[in-house]
Design a protein around this motif. Structure first.
Motif, PDB file in Angstrom:
ATOM      1  N   GLY A   1     121.704  10.715  86.368  1.00 41.92           N
ATOM      2  CA  GLY A   1     122.251  11.270  85.134  1.00 41.92           C
ATOM      3  C   GLY A   1     121.172  11.369  84.061  1.00 41.92           C
TER       4      GLY A   1
ATOM      5  N   ASP B   1     131.388  10.244  87.624  1.00 40.59           N
ATOM      6  CA  ASP B   1     130.381  10.299  86.564  1.00 40.59           C
ATOM      7  C   ASP B   1     130.042  11.750  86.203  1.00 40.59           C
TER       8      ASP B   1
ATOM      9  N   ASP C   1     127.285  13.248  85.815  1.00 41.02           N
ATOM     10  CA  ASP C   1     126.245  13.913  86.612  1.00 41.02           C
ATOM     11  C   ASP C   1     126.774  14.414  87.956  1.00 41.02           C
ATOM     12  N   HIS C   2     127.979  13.987  88.342  1.00 39.47           N
ATOM     13  CA  HIS C   2     128.520  14.402  89.644  1.00 39.47           C
ATOM     14  C   HIS C   2     129.728  15.338  89.559  1.00 39.47           C
TER      15      HIS C   2
ATOM     16  N   HIS D   1     118.926  10.364  93.484  1.00 41.01           N
ATOM     17  CA  HIS D   1     119.501   9.852  92.221  1.00 41.01           C
ATOM     18  C   HIS D   1     118.507   8.914  91.521  1.00 41.01           C
TER      19      HIS D   1
HETATM   20 MN    MN Z   1     124.810   9.025  88.177  1.00 41.19          MN
END
Ligand code: MN
Ligand code: MLT
Ligand code: ZN
Length: 311
Positions: free
Chosen positions: A11, A92, A94-95, A277
């Protein structure tokens, strides 16, 4: 089967929008040995035509633009996409934020644990995904493998979801709920994806707080694992003055240390190990640094955007 790493950063990406840490400052300046990275996602296909995304990153549009395989096939008519399914491993940002970039009116399926589907259902903005076109399919966590389908295509892949130690999404943490902040099963899952025809398979675990006995048993002897490489050391964000949180507090195991992933994988006999990640603070991003040398000495690779892997 072909895996394309669309985004290899955690992220925030690399460099992160507001970050002046050494890595971010250096990569902005073009320092050799550092590559920019977009946020966490893979694309997987058995035939090179129908693709599933494992996580939908906020950088999805940029990632698709950089990936010719994900462009509309020239013969497919005015509107088409090779993206037939998306699988989410947690809620999250970022996903899941990349789902909003898939709102252009084409058919695909979203697979996720009930807990994450509830997040989508509770946030009306995801209703831009037209329910007549975009099916939401609950994944049985710890259940039997299922066949991946979507947008009228059979991807020829099987998908198995299993629980991994982790943490509820950052924006859903309940400070009053004790040490787990309200985390429940299904908040973080790992995936095993297999080619139905050849049996070739890999594990994808981009977020993981610890390698417990169940996870170690599951991964033992695997031919390929793509694993959480967020931090090199548990306190690196504190040491760099970036945050007051340890990796543990964020639900991420670190690479180094007695409880780290390098140590945990040392006896597992996994043939190919690749970190995904990666947080921008991670010194193992530096291709010429001592931490990268340690990681490679332990038999690991570090994913980069555009990396192609054939399990
Ligand atoms: Mn993440
Ligand atoms: C994480 O992996 O810890 C999250 O992506 C953090 C975040 O949402 O920024
Ligand atoms: Zn940074």
């Amino acid at each position: 089967m072909l895996i394309k790493v669309l985004g290899s950063a955690a992220g925030g990406g690399f460099p992160q929008i507001n970050c002046n840490c050494r890595n971010c400052a250096n990569v902005r300046r073009g320092t050799p040995g550092l590559r920019a990275r977009t946020q966490s996602s893979l694309a997987v296909s058995r035939d090179g035509e129908a693709w599933v995304l494992l996580n939908a990153s906020p950088d999805l549009r940029q990632q698709v633009a950089a990936t010719p395989e994900l462009a509309p096939p020239p013969s497919a008519g005015d509107r088409a996409s090779p993206i037939k399914a998306v699988v989410l491993t947690n809620g999250d940002v970022d996903h899941v934020a990349g789902l909003l970039s898939l709102r252009e009116g084409f058919a695909f399926s979203v697979y996720a644990a009930e807990r994450v589907l509830q997040v989508l259902a509770a946030n009306n903005i995801f209703d831009v995904l037209d329910a007549r076109l975009v099916e939401r399919v609950p994944l049985a966590v710890g259940g039997r493998p299922i066949g991946l389908k979507g947008g009228g295509a059979d991807l020829g892949l099987t998908l198995e979801a299993f629980p991994v130690p982790g943490k509820v999404a950052l924006y859903l943490e309940d400070p009053g709920a004790g040490p787990g902040f309200g985390t429940r099963e299904g908040d973080t899952i790992g995936l095993r994806v297999a080619d139905r025809a050849t049996g070739a398979a890999f594990f994808y675990v981009p977020g993981c707080a610890a390698i417990d006995a169940a996870l170690a048993d599951r991964l033992r002897g695997a031919s390929l694992v793509l694993f959480d490489g967020t931090l090199y050391s548990d306190e690196e964000m504190i040491a760099q003055g970036l945050s007051s949180k340890t990796g543990r507090r964020m639900g991420h195991i670190s690479m180094s240390g007695p409880d780290g992933s390098l140590a945990a994988f040392a006896g597992l006999g996994v043939k190919r190990r690749i970190f995904v990640h990666l947080n921008n603070s991670n010194p193992a991003l530096r291709e010429d640094g001592p931490e990268r040398a340690q990681v490679e000495k332990a038999g690991w690779e570090v994913a980069f955007d555009g990396m192609e892997i054939r399990p």
